[in-house]
Write a protein that holds these residues in place. Structure first.
Motif: not given
Length: 359
Positions: A54-58, A250-251, A316-317
């Motif tokens: 999943e997605s996250a940060g930067a 999601q992230g 986006h993940t």
């Protein structure tokens, strides 16, 4: 969305261990011991696509890669053909340099224990690496390599998952292959900066286990380097997996500078079944970076044909899990917890930017 150096998250970025101590599902435990780092140098790169988590940060940036549809205009929903890097991502140099030890740590674990050891090494000269290779004997759950200001004496000692330096270099878990950068691209390890190798060790056997885990590199001459590379991890920490359900978490990570991504490393744990990563621009999907099933026991690096992103693009993940347990599972570093990590190997290296982009 926030940019943060979450040291504890980084160690969570890779790996697993099997019942023979080498890889695969395993119960939690505690404790262990270690000693001795090796010598220095290192860098990463290479290209074709892949990933999960999943997605996250930067942030980073978006543009057109050599494969797949160009960015801009109508959204390009079809991504490049994704295939693992195999022996390494990217085209090998005409005359390959031999592998050398960059840094390593000797360790020993009592039966049925889990623990962390950190190896530190400060190079006395600038080192440039065009390729990196993991040295993960049985008992190595994963390794995370970072570099930054010295944080302790060179050597090996006990530590925790959150002990990492400021800049990302490399990481490896079960089945992670070599990272080979495109021609002219390398990672630089500056004299006086300290390499920090965080080892997550896991002995699920009923006998003592020992080994030497580390990172190898192929040296590149300074005058051959046109671009300096780094590793950025998109991390989703807000995971909540209800028992007995299939869920997708999601992230996202907003790119903060124009950048070129040449390889990916997706990572989840035992319940992860699929990971998708896309690039969004102005709310529209413009590039599929990775869309494939996830196998906890085989976590390869995926090469990309130099995908160009621009500041403001969003990675986006989507991480899909099948929670077959009777308990709620959340984010954590143990193999019994879960993760949604999507590593981007890219250039140019940012100036002092955190290597974790957490959401």
């Amino acid at each position: 969305m926030r940019h943060a150096f979450l040291g504890a998250m980084v160690v969570l970025a890779l790996g697993a261990c099997s019942e023979d101590g080498s890889g695969g599902p395993a119960p939690r435990a505690s404790g262990a011991e270690a000693a001795i780092p090796g010598s220095a140098g290192g860098s990463a790169g290479a290209g074709q696509s892949a990933g999960a988590g999943e997605s996250a940060g930067a942030g980073q940036s978006a543009g057109a890669g050599e494969s797949g549809m160009p960015l801009g205009g109508a959204p390009a929903m079809v991504g490049p053909v994704m295939e693992p890097a195999g022996g390494g991502a990217g085209a090998p140099a005409e005359a390959e340099e031999p592998w050398e030890i960059l840094i390593e740590g000797e360790w020993e674990l009592p039966p049925g224990t889990e623990g962390y050891r950190c190896a530190r090494l400060t190079p006395d000269e600038d080192l440039y690496a065009g390729a990196l290779k993991a040295k993960n004997p049985p008992g190595t759950h994963h390794t995370v390599l970072t570099i930054g200001a010295p944080s302790g004496a060179d050597g090996v000692g006990e530590c925790s998952a959150g002990v990492n330096a400021a800049e990302g270099v490399f990481g490896a878990g079960v089945g992670t292959d070599d990272l080979i950068m495109p021609a002219g691209v390398a990672m630089r390890f500056t004299a006086g900066q300290q390499l920090l190798l965080n080892l997550h060790l896991f002995n699920v056997t009923d006998a003592p286990l020992s080994g030497v885990s580390g990172t190898l590199y192929r040296s590149v001459a300074a005058d051959e380097v046109e671009q300096l590379a780094e590793r950025t991890i998109v991390v989703s920490v807000s995971l909540s997996l209800p028992p007995g359900e299939v869920t997708t978490q999601q992230g996202q990570c907003t790119i903060t500078q124009d950048t070129t991504v040449f390889a990916l490393l997706p990572h989840m744990h035992q319940l992860g079944v699929h990971l998708k990563g896309v690039v969004e621009r102005a709310g529209e999907v413009t590039r599929v970076l990775h869309d494939a099933p996830f196998d906890f026991d085989t976590q390869p690096i995926y090469a990309l044909d130099r995908v160009q992103l621009v500041a403001g693009d969003v990675v986006h993940t989507e991480c899909t899990y099948d929670n077959t347990t009777d308990q709620l599972v959340t984010f954590g570093d143990s193999s019994l917890d879960e993760m949604c990590n999507f590593s981007l190997f890219r250039y140019p290296a940012s100036e002092g930017g955190a290597f974790i982009c957490a959401f």
